[in-house]
Motif scaffolding. Structure first.
Motif, PDB file in Angstrom:
ATOM      1  N   PRO A 126       0.826  -1.208   0.000  1.00  0.00           N
ATOM      2  CA  PRO A 126       0.000   0.000   0.000  1.00  0.00           C
ATOM      3  C   PRO A 126       0.864   1.263   0.000  1.00  0.00           C
ATOM      4  O   PRO A 126       1.989   1.271   0.510  1.00  0.00           O
ATOM      5  CB  PRO A 126      -0.804  -0.124   1.292  1.00  0.00           C
ATOM      6  CG  PRO A 126       0.036  -0.971   2.186  1.00  0.00           C
ATOM      7  CD  PRO A 126       0.735  -1.942   1.280  1.00  0.00           C
ATOM      8  N   THR A 127       0.331   2.323  -0.589  1.00  0.00           N
ATOM      9  CA  THR A 127       1.055   3.593  -0.612  1.00  0.00           C
ATOM     10  C   THR A 127       1.037   4.276   0.750  1.00  0.00           C
ATOM     11  O   THR A 127       1.832   5.183   1.003  1.00  0.00           O
ATOM     12  CB  THR A 127       0.454   4.530  -1.669  1.00  0.00           C
ATOM     13  OG1 THR A 127      -0.954   4.669  -1.428  1.00  0.00           O
ATOM     14  CG2 THR A 127       0.656   3.959  -3.074  1.00  0.00           C
ATOM     15  N   THR A 128       0.148   3.831   1.633  1.00  0.00           N
ATOM     16  CA  THR A 128       0.132   4.303   3.026  1.00  0.00           C
ATOM     17  C   THR A 128       0.017   3.097   3.945  1.00  0.00           C
ATOM     18  O   THR A 128      -0.568   2.077   3.570  1.00  0.00           O
ATOM     19  CB  THR A 128      -1.049   5.256   3.276  1.00  0.00           C
ATOM     20  OG1 THR A 128      -2.283   4.580   2.993  1.00  0.00           O
ATOM     21  CG2 THR A 128      -0.943   6.499   2.397  1.00  0.00           C
ATOM     22  N   GLU A 163      15.285   3.838   3.033  1.00  0.00           N
ATOM     23  CA  GLU A 163      15.198   4.270   1.638  1.00  0.00           C
ATOM     24  C   GLU A 163      13.888   3.815   1.011  1.00  0.00           C
ATOM     25  O   GLU A 163      13.283   4.537   0.207  1.00  0.00           O
ATOM     26  CB  GLU A 163      16.386   3.710   0.843  1.00  0.00           C
ATOM     27  CG  GLU A 163      17.725   4.325   1.210  1.00  0.00           C
ATOM     28  CD  GLU A 163      18.857   3.770   0.364  1.00  0.00           C
ATOM     29  OE1 GLU A 163      18.577   2.967  -0.557  1.00  0.00           O
ATOM     30  OE2 GLU A 163      20.022   4.112   0.625  1.00  0.00           O
ATOM     31  N   LEU A 164      13.440   2.626   1.381  1.00  0.00           N
ATOM     32  CA  LEU A 164      12.186   2.112   0.835  1.00  0.00           C
ATOM     33  C   LEU A 164      11.010   2.985   1.240  1.00  0.00           C
ATOM     34  O   LEU A 164      10.142   3.304   0.414  1.00  0.00           O
ATOM     35  CB  LEU A 164      11.968   0.667   1.295  1.00  0.00           C
ATOM     36  CG  LEU A 164      10.641   0.028   0.880  1.00  0.00           C
ATOM     37  CD1 LEU A 164      10.477   0.024  -0.635  1.00  0.00           C
ATOM     38  CD2 LEU A 164      10.532  -1.393   1.440  1.00  0.00           C
ATOM     39  N   LYS A 165      10.957   3.395   2.495  1.00  0.00           N
ATOM     40  CA  LYS A 165       9.847   4.233   2.954  1.00  0.00           C
ATOM     41  C   LYS A 165       9.792   5.548   2.170  1.00  0.00           C
ATOM     42  O   LYS A 165       8.708   6.012   1.798  1.00  0.00           O
ATOM     43  CB  LYS A 165       9.989   4.496   4.451  1.00  0.00           C
ATOM     44  CG  LYS A 165       9.779   3.250   5.314  1.00  0.00           C
ATOM     45  CD  LYS A 165      10.078   3.531   6.785  1.00  0.00           C
ATOM     46  CE  LYS A 165       9.940   2.273   7.625  1.00  0.00           C
ATOM     47  NZ  LYS A 165      10.302   2.502   9.050  1.00  0.00           N
ATOM     48  N   ILE A 168       8.594   4.804  -1.450  1.00  0.00           N
ATOM     49  CA  ILE A 168       7.149   4.543  -1.539  1.00  0.00           C
ATOM     50  C   ILE A 168       6.391   5.851  -1.731  1.00  0.00           C
ATOM     51  O   ILE A 168       5.492   5.964  -2.580  1.00  0.00           O
ATOM     52  CB  ILE A 168       6.656   3.797  -0.283  1.00  0.00           C
ATOM     53  CG1 ILE A 168       7.216   2.380  -0.248  1.00  0.00           C
ATOM     54  CG2 ILE A 168       5.121   3.765  -0.245  1.00  0.00           C
ATOM     55  CD1 ILE A 168       6.970   1.663   1.061  1.00  0.00           C
ATOM     56  N   THR A 169       6.765   6.861  -0.967  1.00  0.00           N
ATOM     57  CA  THR A 169       6.110   8.171  -1.090  1.00  0.00           C
ATOM     58  C   THR A 169       6.330   8.765  -2.469  1.00  0.00           C
ATOM     59  O   THR A 169       5.398   9.293  -3.100  1.00  0.00           O
ATOM     60  CB  THR A 169       6.641   9.134  -0.016  1.00  0.00           C
ATOM     61  OG1 THR A 169       6.381   8.579   1.274  1.00  0.00           O
ATOM     62  CG2 THR A 169       5.975  10.491  -0.131  1.00  0.00           C
ATOM     63  N   GLU A 170       7.553   8.672  -2.964  1.00  0.00           N
ATOM     64  CA  GLU A 170       7.859   9.257  -4.260  1.00  0.00           C
ATOM     65  C   GLU A 170       7.186   8.489  -5.392  1.00  0.00           C
ATOM     66  O   GLU A 170       6.639   9.089  -6.327  1.00  0.00           O
ATOM     67  CB  GLU A 170       9.373   9.304  -4.457  1.00  0.00           C
ATOM     68  CG  GLU A 170      10.063  10.241  -3.458  1.00  0.00           C
ATOM     69  CD  GLU A 170      11.567  10.250  -3.616  1.00  0.00           C
ATOM     70  OE1 GLU A 170      12.072   9.565  -4.537  1.00  0.00           O
ATOM     71  OE2 GLU A 170      12.244  10.938  -2.824  1.00  0.00           O
ATOM     72  N   THR A 171       7.201   7.168  -5.327  1.00  0.00           N
ATOM     73  CA  THR A 171       6.537   6.378  -6.361  1.00  0.00           C
ATOM     74  C   THR A 171       5.030   6.598  -6.335  1.00  0.00           C
ATOM     75  O   THR A 171       4.379   6.657  -7.385  1.00  0.00           O
ATOM     76  CB  THR A 171       6.862   4.891  -6.181  1.00  0.00           C
ATOM     77  OG1 THR A 171       8.267   4.686  -6.310  1.00  0.00           O
ATOM     78  CG2 THR A 171       6.135   4.034  -7.209  1.00  0.00           C
ATOM     79  N   ALA A 172       4.461   6.732  -5.145  1.00  0.00           N
ATOM     80  CA  ALA A 172       3.011   6.938  -5.018  1.00  0.00           C
ATOM     81  C   ALA A 172       2.555   8.217  -5.714  1.00  0.00           C
ATOM     82  O   ALA A 172       1.402   8.311  -6.157  1.00  0.00           O
ATOM     83  CB  ALA A 172       2.623   6.974  -3.544  1.00  0.00           C
ATOM     84  N   VAL A 182       6.751  -3.541  -5.582  1.00  0.00           N
ATOM     85  CA  VAL A 182       8.131  -3.600  -5.103  1.00  0.00           C
ATOM     86  C   VAL A 182       8.696  -4.933  -5.567  1.00  0.00           C
ATOM     87  O   VAL A 182       8.088  -5.979  -5.335  1.00  0.00           O
ATOM     88  CB  VAL A 182       8.208  -3.492  -3.569  1.00  0.00           C
ATOM     89  CG1 VAL A 182       9.639  -3.686  -3.102  1.00  0.00           C
ATOM     90  CG2 VAL A 182       7.687  -2.150  -3.098  1.00  0.00           C
ATOM     91  N   GLU A 183       9.857  -4.900  -6.233  1.00  0.00           N
ATOM     92  CA  GLU A 183      10.438  -6.149  -6.700  1.00  0.00           C
ATOM     93  C   GLU A 183      11.949  -6.137  -6.502  1.00  0.00           C
ATOM     94  O   GLU A 183      12.563  -5.078  -6.342  1.00  0.00           O
ATOM     95  CB  GLU A 183      10.106  -6.402  -8.163  1.00  0.00           C
ATOM     96  CG  GLU A 183      10.700  -5.408  -9.135  1.00  0.00           C
ATOM     97  CD  GLU A 183      10.299  -5.678 -10.570  1.00  0.00           C
ATOM     98  OE1 GLU A 183       9.234  -6.277 -10.797  1.00  0.00           O
ATOM     99  OE2 GLU A 183      11.044  -5.270 -11.489  1.00  0.00           O
ATOM    100  N   GLU A 184      12.517  -7.311  -6.491  1.00  0.00           N
ATOM    101  CA  GLU A 184      13.962  -7.442  -6.318  1.00  0.00           C
ATOM    102  C   GLU A 184      14.692  -6.898  -7.537  1.00  0.00           C
ATOM    103  O   GLU A 184      14.261  -7.100  -8.679  1.00  0.00           O
ATOM    104  CB  GLU A 184      14.333  -8.905  -6.071  1.00  0.00           C
ATOM    105  CG  GLU A 184      13.805  -9.420  -4.742  1.00  0.00           C
ATOM    106  CD  GLU A 184      14.043 -10.895  -4.535  1.00  0.00           C
ATOM    107  OE1 GLU A 184      14.081 -11.327  -3.365  1.00  0.00           O
ATOM    108  OE2 GLU A 184      14.167 -11.627  -5.534  1.00  0.00           O
ATOM    109  N   TYR A 185      15.768  -6.177  -7.300  1.00  0.00           N
ATOM    110  CA  TYR A 185      16.526  -5.535  -8.370  1.00  0.00           C
ATOM    111  C   TYR A 185      17.510  -6.529  -8.976  1.00  0.00           C
ATOM    112  O   TYR A 185      18.255  -7.199  -8.258  1.00  0.00           O
ATOM    113  CB  TYR A 185      17.284  -4.328  -7.818  1.00  0.00           C
ATOM    114  CG  TYR A 185      18.124  -3.606  -8.845  1.00  0.00           C
ATOM    115  CD1 TYR A 185      17.528  -2.971  -9.924  1.00  0.00           C
ATOM    116  CD2 TYR A 185      19.509  -3.569  -8.723  1.00  0.00           C
ATOM    117  CE1 TYR A 185      18.298  -2.302 -10.868  1.00  0.00           C
ATOM    118  CE2 TYR A 185      20.286  -2.898  -9.661  1.00  0.00           C
ATOM    119  CZ  TYR A 185      19.675  -2.274 -10.726  1.00  0.00           C
ATOM    120  OH  TYR A 185      20.437  -1.620 -11.662  1.00  0.00           O
TER     121      TYR A 185
END
Length: 430
Positions: A126-128, A163-165, A168-172, A182-185
């Motif tokens: 979720p984005t939140t 960094e993930l948190k 998430i905000t930026e991608t949202a 979210v996937e493995e790079y």
């Protein structure tokens, strides 16, 4: 009645398709939301309608009594073509019910998982209200992506939970959906593969090395060169073609374009990045340059001359290029452009088959606009070794300053291939 074709798209990529259609005596109508699209100059009729207004374009198709609709080179255009053709009763190689497998990243990942096909580990979050346990089965580094956007928008690489948190905000901010992917790079070698499905069978047209350059922490590497044919063709062609065949069998795609971006590492094999039911933009020109295989002719034959399409597929051998070719991409920071003298000079280099400078002096680079790059060059050489030498020359000499003398462009880098990779091809085969 003469054949009447609607082409969805008027940007530069569509000029040759419009010209080839008219050369066949096909009455050609073009349409999209760009009033200055250069392909308009070559069409019999031209309309400015946003491609997402599918009801209005379907009504136009009925009014103009068109018997076919074509597009490619972008996922949005493909999606709109499928919806318009269904509403207007026109032939199309996909129907709206099949679209999620080619347009919805979560549906694609789910189907790959169902079929047991190799793809990065993933989760929809979720984005939140993010909770770390949602990604407990994944391993850093990770990539965050919008589920409904393409073109590398809103994609970030992260190495830890903090960094993930933030990502998430930026991608949202790039999506209206309540979840992101979210996937493995995968840091392996990357490839672009284009195929055509005919009577349910996948026919390989090309596999290219999709080379990238890192531009900074958290940023997804940018595409800087696509090379035809891939120097690792033999290592990847069989598993990649088998994977696409299984995917098409499951989705029910019997005809049409089918492309894939995928990764490969010597120790772990291939892994899917994206699958799309269209050809790659600003790249399909290379199949003509390297093989004499015209994507525009293929699309027109699909609608109007199936025996010619079958002959094209039967005669094509992606292992036998007539030369080696590449498209060089130059991407820029969001800065004003002061001087284009260097890219203009490089446009006359003897290896350049077609230059494309997207901006004028005094303009500023913008994000996610109609110009996907600052400049690109299609280059051709007799061998891969010579192609790499020309590429290195371009990468080291290309400069575009802004008003303060800062460099507008990101600095492209050449990749390193496995020591046993044959980069000495003559152009008469691999």
């Amino acid at each position: 009645m003469n054949k009447r074709l609607l082409i969805l798209g008027t940007l530069g990529e569509f000029e040759q398709l419009v010209q080839k259609a008219r050369a066949r005596g096909i009455y050609t109508i073009v349409c999209d939301g760009y009033p200055d699209g250069p392909a308009r100059a070559f069409a019999d009729e031209s309309y400015v309608i946003p491609v997402t207004d599918t009801d209005r374009i379907a009504a136009l198709c009925k009014e103009k009594q068109v018997d076919g609709i074509l597009t490619s080179f972008s996922d949005l255009l493909l999606e709109c073509m499928v919806k318009i053709s269904a509403k207007a009763g026109l032939p199309c190689y996909l129907n709206p019910e099949q679209l999620p497998w080619y347009r919805d990243k979560s549906a694609t990942r789910g189907l790959l998982e169902e079929l047991g096909l190799p793809s990065p580990g993933f989760a929809k979050i979720p984005t939140t209200g993010f909770a770390p346990e949602l990604i407990s089965h994944l391993h850093f580094p990770l990539v965050t992506k919008p589920l409904d956007k393409y073109g590398s928008r809103g994609i970030y690489v992260v190495h830890n939970l903090e960094e993930l948190k933030q990502a998430i905000t930026e991608t949202a901010s790039f999506t209206d959906l309540p979840e992101i992917l979210v996937e493995e790079y995968n840091d392996g070698y990357e490839f672009n593969m284009m195929t055509w499905v005919h009577k349910g069978n996948v026919h390989v047209i090309s596999i290219a090395d999709r080379e990238k350059t890192d531009i900074g922490p958290g940023e997804i590497p940018i595409s800087t060169r696509n090379v035809y044919p891939s120097c690792l063709y033999e290592q990847v062609v069989s598993p990649a073609a088998d994977l696409l065949q299984r995917y098409a069998d499951r989705t029910g795609q019997k005809e049409g374009a089918l492309s894939m971006q995928f990764f490969w590492k010597p120790e772990s094999g291939i892994q899917v990045c994206e699958i799309a039911a269209r050809f790659f933009g600003y790249e399909h020109e290379l199949t003509d340059m390297v093989y004499g295989f015209s994507i525009e002719d293929l699309l027109l034959n699909y609608l109007y001359d199936v025996p010619a399409l079958e002959q094209m597929l039967a005669q094509h051998d992606p292992r036998k290029p007539v030369c080696h070719g590449a498209v060089l991409y130059f991407q820029g920071r969001l800065l004003p452009i002061r001087d284009l003298s260097v890219p203009q000079k490089l446009a006359s280099h003897p290896a350049v088959k077609k230059p494309w400078i997207f901006y004028h002096e005094g303009e500023s680079v913008i994000a996610h606009g109609p110009n996907p790059y600052v400049a690109l060059y299609y280059i051709s050489c007799p061998s891969r070794k010579e192609l790499d030498q020309v590429t290195e020359e371009f990468f080291t000499t290309m400069i575009i300053p802004d008003d303060d003398g800062n460099e507008v462009l990101y600095r492209n880098q050449m990749p390193v291939y496995p020591a046993d990779t044959d980069l000495s091809g003559s152009g008469e085969g691999l």
